[in-house]
Design a protein around this motif. Structure first.
Motif, PDB file in Angstrom:
ATOM      1  N   THR A 281      35.112  10.170  55.170  1.00 14.46           N
ATOM      2  CA  THR A 281      35.145   8.828  55.761  1.00 14.46           C
ATOM      3  C   THR A 281      35.143   7.790  54.639  1.00 14.46           C
ATOM      4  OG1 THR A 281      33.687   9.688  57.503  1.00 14.46           O
ATOM      5  CG2 THR A 281      34.047   7.300  57.437  1.00 14.46           C
ATOM      6  N   PRO A 282      36.224   7.019  54.457  1.00 12.58           N
ATOM      7  CA  PRO A 282      36.236   6.052  53.363  1.00 12.58           C
ATOM      8  C   PRO A 282      35.368   4.817  53.671  1.00 12.58           C
ATOM      9  CG  PRO A 282      38.466   6.578  54.146  1.00 12.58           C
ATOM     10  CD  PRO A 282      37.506   7.073  55.165  1.00 12.58           C
ATOM     11  N   LEU A 283      34.894   4.195  52.628  1.00  9.53           N
ATOM     12  CA  LEU A 283      34.242   2.891  52.753  1.00  9.53           C
ATOM     13  C   LEU A 283      35.242   1.837  52.283  1.00  9.53           C
ATOM     14  CD1 LEU A 283      30.650   3.440  51.288  1.00  9.53           C
ATOM     15  CD2 LEU A 283      31.619   4.194  53.454  1.00  9.53           C
ATOM     16  N   ILE A 284      35.360   0.759  53.050  1.00 12.11           N
ATOM     17  CA  ILE A 284      36.216  -0.358  52.657  1.00 12.11           C
ATOM     18  C   ILE A 284      35.312  -1.538  52.306  1.00 12.11           C
ATOM     19  CG2 ILE A 284      38.004  -1.979  53.417  1.00 12.11           C
ATOM     20  CD1 ILE A 284      38.985   0.167  55.377  1.00 12.11           C
ATOM     21  N   ALA A 285      35.448  -2.049  51.085  1.00 20.90           N
ATOM     22  CA  ALA A 285      34.674  -3.229  50.673  1.00 20.90           C
ATOM     23  C   ALA A 285      35.507  -4.466  50.986  1.00 20.90           C
ATOM     24  CB  ALA A 285      34.365  -3.151  49.184  1.00 20.90           C
ATOM     25  N   LEU A 286      35.025  -5.299  51.880  1.00 21.70           N
ATOM     26  CA  LEU A 286      35.742  -6.531  52.259  1.00 21.70           C
ATOM     27  C   LEU A 286      34.860  -7.706  51.852  1.00 21.70           C
ATOM     28  CD1 LEU A 286      38.085  -7.949  53.921  1.00 21.70           C
ATOM     29  CD2 LEU A 286      36.553  -7.784  55.907  1.00 21.70           C
ATOM     30  N   GLY A 287      35.137  -8.313  50.691  1.00 25.56           N
ATOM     31  CA  GLY A 287      34.296  -9.418  50.245  1.00 25.56           C
ATOM     32  C   GLY A 287      34.455  -9.669  48.760  1.00 25.56           C
ATOM     33  N   GLY A 288      33.444 -10.304  48.189  1.00 29.40           N
ATOM     34  CA  GLY A 288      33.480 -10.655  46.777  1.00 29.40           C
ATOM     35  C   GLY A 288      32.904  -9.560  45.896  1.00 29.40           C
ATOM     36  N   GLY A 289      32.520  -9.952  44.690  1.00 30.28           N
ATOM     37  CA  GLY A 289      32.056  -8.974  43.714  1.00 30.28           C
ATOM     38  C   GLY A 289      30.800  -8.242  44.128  1.00 30.28           C
ATOM     39  N   VAL A 290      29.893  -8.932  44.785  1.00 35.70           N
ATOM     40  CA  VAL A 290      28.644  -8.281  45.190  1.00 35.70           C
ATOM     41  C   VAL A 290      28.939  -7.187  46.214  1.00 35.70           C
ATOM     42  CG1 VAL A 290      26.461  -8.646  46.410  1.00 35.70           C
ATOM     43  CG2 VAL A 290      27.217 -10.281  44.666  1.00 35.70           C
ATOM     44  N   ILE A 291      29.768  -7.511  47.205  1.00 34.18           N
ATOM     45  CA  ILE A 291      30.136  -6.516  48.222  1.00 34.18           C
ATOM     46  C   ILE A 291      30.889  -5.346  47.570  1.00 34.18           C
ATOM     47  CG2 ILE A 291      31.732  -6.136  50.167  1.00 34.18           C
ATOM     48  CD1 ILE A 291      29.106  -7.326  51.049  1.00 34.18           C
ATOM     49  N   GLY A 292      31.803  -5.654  46.675  1.00 33.64           N
ATOM     50  CA  GLY A 292      32.577  -4.592  46.027  1.00 33.64           C
ATOM     51  C   GLY A 292      31.710  -3.679  45.180  1.00 33.64           C
ATOM     52  N   ASP A 293      30.811  -4.277  44.402  1.00 32.89           N
ATOM     53  CA  ASP A 293      29.944  -3.464  43.530  1.00 32.89           C
ATOM     54  C   ASP A 293      29.010  -2.569  44.349  1.00 32.89           C
ATOM     55  OD1 ASP A 293      31.101  -4.805  41.437  1.00 32.89           O
ATOM     56  OD2 ASP A 293      29.227  -5.591  40.607  1.00 32.89           O
ATOM     57  N   MET A 294      28.434  -3.144  45.400  1.00 37.36           N
ATOM     58  CA  MET A 294      27.476  -2.366  46.198  1.00 37.36           C
ATOM     59  C   MET A 294      28.173  -1.306  47.035  1.00 37.36           C
ATOM     60  SD  MET A 294      24.272  -4.448  47.649  1.00 37.36           S
ATOM     61  CE  MET A 294      25.183  -5.698  48.511  1.00 37.36           C
ATOM     62  N   THR A 295      29.324  -1.660  47.621  1.00 35.80           N
ATOM     63  CA  THR A 295      30.049  -0.688  48.440  1.00 35.80           C
ATOM     64  C   THR A 295      30.555   0.451  47.571  1.00 35.80           C
ATOM     65  OG1 THR A 295      30.734  -2.494  49.860  1.00 35.80           O
ATOM     66  CG2 THR A 295      31.934  -0.420  50.098  1.00 35.80           C
ATOM     67  N   GLY A 296      31.056   0.109  46.394  1.00 32.27           N
ATOM     68  CA  GLY A 296      31.524   1.141  45.476  1.00 32.27           C
ATOM     69  C   GLY A 296      30.394   2.069  45.071  1.00 32.27           C
ATOM     70  N   TYR A 297      29.224   1.498  44.846  1.00 28.33           N
ATOM     71  CA  TYR A 297      28.085   2.334  44.449  1.00 28.33           C
ATOM     72  C   TYR A 297      27.622   3.206  45.617  1.00 28.33           C
ATOM     73  CZ  TYR A 297      23.711   3.816  42.351  1.00 28.33           C
ATOM     74  OH  TYR A 297      22.681   4.584  41.853  1.00 28.33           O
ATOM     75  N   ALA A 298      27.615   2.635  46.807  1.00 26.17           N
ATOM     76  CA  ALA A 298      27.274   3.442  47.986  1.00 26.17           C
ATOM     77  C   ALA A 298      28.284   4.577  48.138  1.00 26.17           C
ATOM     78  CB  ALA A 298      27.248   2.570  49.239  1.00 26.17           C
ATOM     79  N   ALA A 299      29.573   4.282  47.919  1.00 26.26           N
ATOM     80  CA  ALA A 299      30.608   5.319  48.036  1.00 26.26           C
ATOM     81  C   ALA A 299      30.424   6.394  46.963  1.00 26.26           C
ATOM     82  CB  ALA A 299      32.003   4.704  47.930  1.00 26.26           C
ATOM     83  N   ALA A 300      30.000   5.985  45.776  1.00 25.44           N
ATOM     84  CA  ALA A 300      29.808   6.944  44.676  1.00 25.44           C
ATOM     85  C   ALA A 300      28.665   7.905  44.963  1.00 25.44           C
ATOM     86  CB  ALA A 300      29.538   6.203  43.368  1.00 25.44           C
ATOM     87  N   THR A 301      27.704   7.478  45.773  1.00 29.42           N
ATOM     88  CA  THR A 301      26.460   8.234  45.900  1.00 29.42           C
ATOM     89  C   THR A 301      26.195   8.781  47.306  1.00 29.42           C
ATOM     90  OG1 THR A 301      25.312   6.127  46.260  1.00 29.42           O
ATOM     91  CG2 THR A 301      25.304   7.017  44.014  1.00 29.42           C
ATOM     92  N   TYR A 302      26.875   8.268  48.332  1.00 31.94           N
ATOM     93  CA  TYR A 302      26.653   8.793  49.677  1.00 31.94           C
ATOM     94  C   TYR A 302      27.286  10.185  49.761  1.00 31.94           C
ATOM     95  CZ  TYR A 302      26.783   9.167  54.770  1.00 31.94           C
ATOM     96  OH  TYR A 302      26.627   9.602  56.070  1.00 31.94           O
ATOM     97  N   LEU A 303      26.509  11.181  50.137  1.00 31.42           N
ATOM     98  CA  LEU A 303      26.988  12.568  50.188  1.00 31.42           C
ATOM     99  C   LEU A 303      27.630  12.995  48.861  1.00 31.42           C
ATOM    100  CD1 LEU A 303      28.601  12.627  53.761  1.00 31.42           C
ATOM    101  CD2 LEU A 303      26.206  12.903  53.119  1.00 31.42           C
TER     102      LEU A 303
END
Lengths: 362, 362
Positions: A97-119
């Motif tokens: 299940t992909p994560l899509i970051a829709l927003g600025g740098g804070v959203i992108g950084d946090m979503t990317g980190y969640a994607a890197a570490t979830y499961l």
């Protein structure tokens, strides 16, 4: 629409740049084969773009799980990250299940980190909606969160599958955010692209007026610069560190003032002037070039000096910056406009002079 | 001493296996060139081995920062992780400061995850001091923490620079921990190594008696099996999933009973018997082979059935397991002893029968 490839072998990915790309969600379909995705955004961006994106994806057979976070750098922390994990787990998001970051740098950084570490890692896609995110943070795979003791202290290198930079989303961007983004645009000119710096000197008012063609050119040229650097040095063992011009001082300002008080781009602007000042004291950058840089930042109405935090606090906060090797702070400095270098050997007295003068100039 | 290489191209690393290797800390010096390292351990292991390791490293010019955590699976969570980050930041650990995990699987998983994410990644070294960590968790780069909703839900694939498995540290291992570790040793026999399973049938009492040669052989053979699988499929896109035999059931037991109530190896033992039972219901494994497996686990005094958690709770907890694709639970099952397969297509009625019978058998 323009398409750039960030060349990282099996982790290579496209950046799509153009106007109204949110209406072309089919560009993302190759990365959404699971038929489900989680869209992570914030309370500012959600009312503007979330439902239309979800409807577009729904039309293409992709169901989306919205995850809406509070807006601001002060929420880029472990608590908000925990809220993302909770949402993913309760919706039973799986490894595909992909994560899509829709927003600025804070959203992108946090979503990317969640994607890197979830499961232990799920796919993710960046849809940056601020200038700063489009020209810088959405490209290159740096993800992470802040720690009370320092910016981006916890994170991972984790590349997106694709980046969709819709210039039209900048129409709704607050003026202050636009200006903060321009600080990172100028950075590329300063560190490695003198012709782009000169173009900015000619055209910066067009960017401030949100001229679509000028914005698209600035985003494209910035992404070209960034992707060349990242492709050559993904994990910042060398050249990539040059992208941190102004960031050692800037991170100290952000952490010291409290996250969210200064926008990241504002702190980088002040930090860049400090780096230029220090480069001048080292006999590298000419005084008139420092003035030339200050002049451009002033036209953008960006801060050109640090807040009066005190030299001691500054030194302490910089000591916690990631850009250290064996106890020595490494600074990104300018040999001249268009040519940056990393130096781990700065005379402490010159550094002190820069701190004293630049946090008093106001 | 024996040395095995886990072959992962530029991420390849050695596993050193032998007795009294903690006294040979010079094996680690190639990975400690920064002259500083943080040693993460727990309140049980620290009094046994921490000071002697620190003294050895000090003799070789490496200063160490101790980070001592509470002991137990119930502490493998985001709070304890935060405590590691705090310790690293307050000691100003830098990008080239390695983390050394000194302890069992919980310490290894958390330290590895902290190393993967602190400053976006710092080097780390595993010194496993339990049988389970030596034969399984210290090898292969799976790192992470638990979430209240599921085991190891947050994590990263992040390989160590080296693993030092000192068989002598098993002398101080609690009997219950030794038995739990043997569950993972038996696993290798079951999934891909019939001769090793037969060796265990001949020699398991030697392991229980902590015979040094038998232990060293079991650790070596387990690590050989594991490193072959990991080298072929680092990120678990295929074959590596076979290593999760018993883990889908086992993780449900651990999460459902509350982390730390059952040891991981105990839950895996019960889960393995359930997987064998289900494999038999599918007509794959013969009834006498299920009995043969149960017999071996019973000699080790490991649980051979799940606690009475109720079928519904079991189903729900398994639904949150990572081993899912598009809503279907994938089970690791046995075609025969020495040959495991992954199946995503199990008749729910057969699964229910396994759950009903195995959580009642007691």
């Amino acid at each position: 629409m323009q398409k750039l490839i960030v060349g990282l072998e099996e982790r290579s990915y496209p950046i799509f740049i153009g106007s109204n790309l949110l209406g072309c969600a089919e560009l993302l379909l190759p990365y959404l084969t699971a038929g489900r995705a989680a869209v992570v955004t914030n309370t500012t961006v959600a009312p503007l773009y979330l439902e239309s994106l979800r409807a577009k994806l729904h039309d293409h057979g992709v169901e989306t799980i919205p995850v809406i976070l509070p807006d601001g750098e002060q929420y880029k922390n472990s608590e908000t990250l925990g809220a993302i994990y909770n949402a993913l787990l309760s919706s039973r998001c799986e490894r595909n299940t992909p994560l899509i970051a829709l927003g600025g740098g804070v959203i992108g950084d946090m979503t990317g980190y969640a994607a890197a570490t979830y499961l232990r890692g799920v796919p993710f896609i960046q849809i940056p909606t601020t200038l700063l995110a489009q020209v810088d943070s959405s490209v290159g795979g740096k993800t992470g969160i802040n720690h009370p003791l320092g910016k981006n202290m916890i994170g991972a290198f984790y590349q997106p599958k694709a980046v969709l930079a819709d210039i039209a989303t900048l129409d709704t961007l607050a003026d202050k955010e636009l200006r903060a983004g321009i600080a990172e645009v100028i950075k590329y000119g300063l560190i490695r692209d003198l012709p782009f710096f000169e173009w900015l000197e000619q055209n910066v008012e067009k960017l401030l007026a949100k001229d679509g063609d000028a914005l698209q050119y600035a985003v494209l040229r910035s992404c070209q610069n960034k992707s060349e650097v990242v492709a050559a040095d993904e994990r910042e063992n060398g050249e990539r560190a040059l992208l941190n011009l102004g960031h050692t001082f800037g991170h100290a300002i952000e952490t010291g003032m409290g996250y969210g008080t200064w926008l990241h781009g504002e702190a980088v602007a002040a930090g860049t002037i400090m780096a230029a000042d220090l480069s001048c004291r080292l006999g590298w950058l000419r005084k008139e070039d420092v003035e030339r840089i200050i002049c451009l930042f002033k036209r953008v109405n960006l801060p050109v000096s640090a807040p009066a935090m005190g030299v001691e606090k500054f030194m302490q906060l910089m000591g916690l910056d990631k850009k250290m090797v064996n106890g020595k702070i490494r600074f990104v400095l300018l040999k001249r406009i268009g040519c940056a270098v990393v130096s781990g050997d700065v005379d402490p007295e010159l550094l002190r002079q820069t701190l004293v003068l630049n946090s008093a100039r106001g």
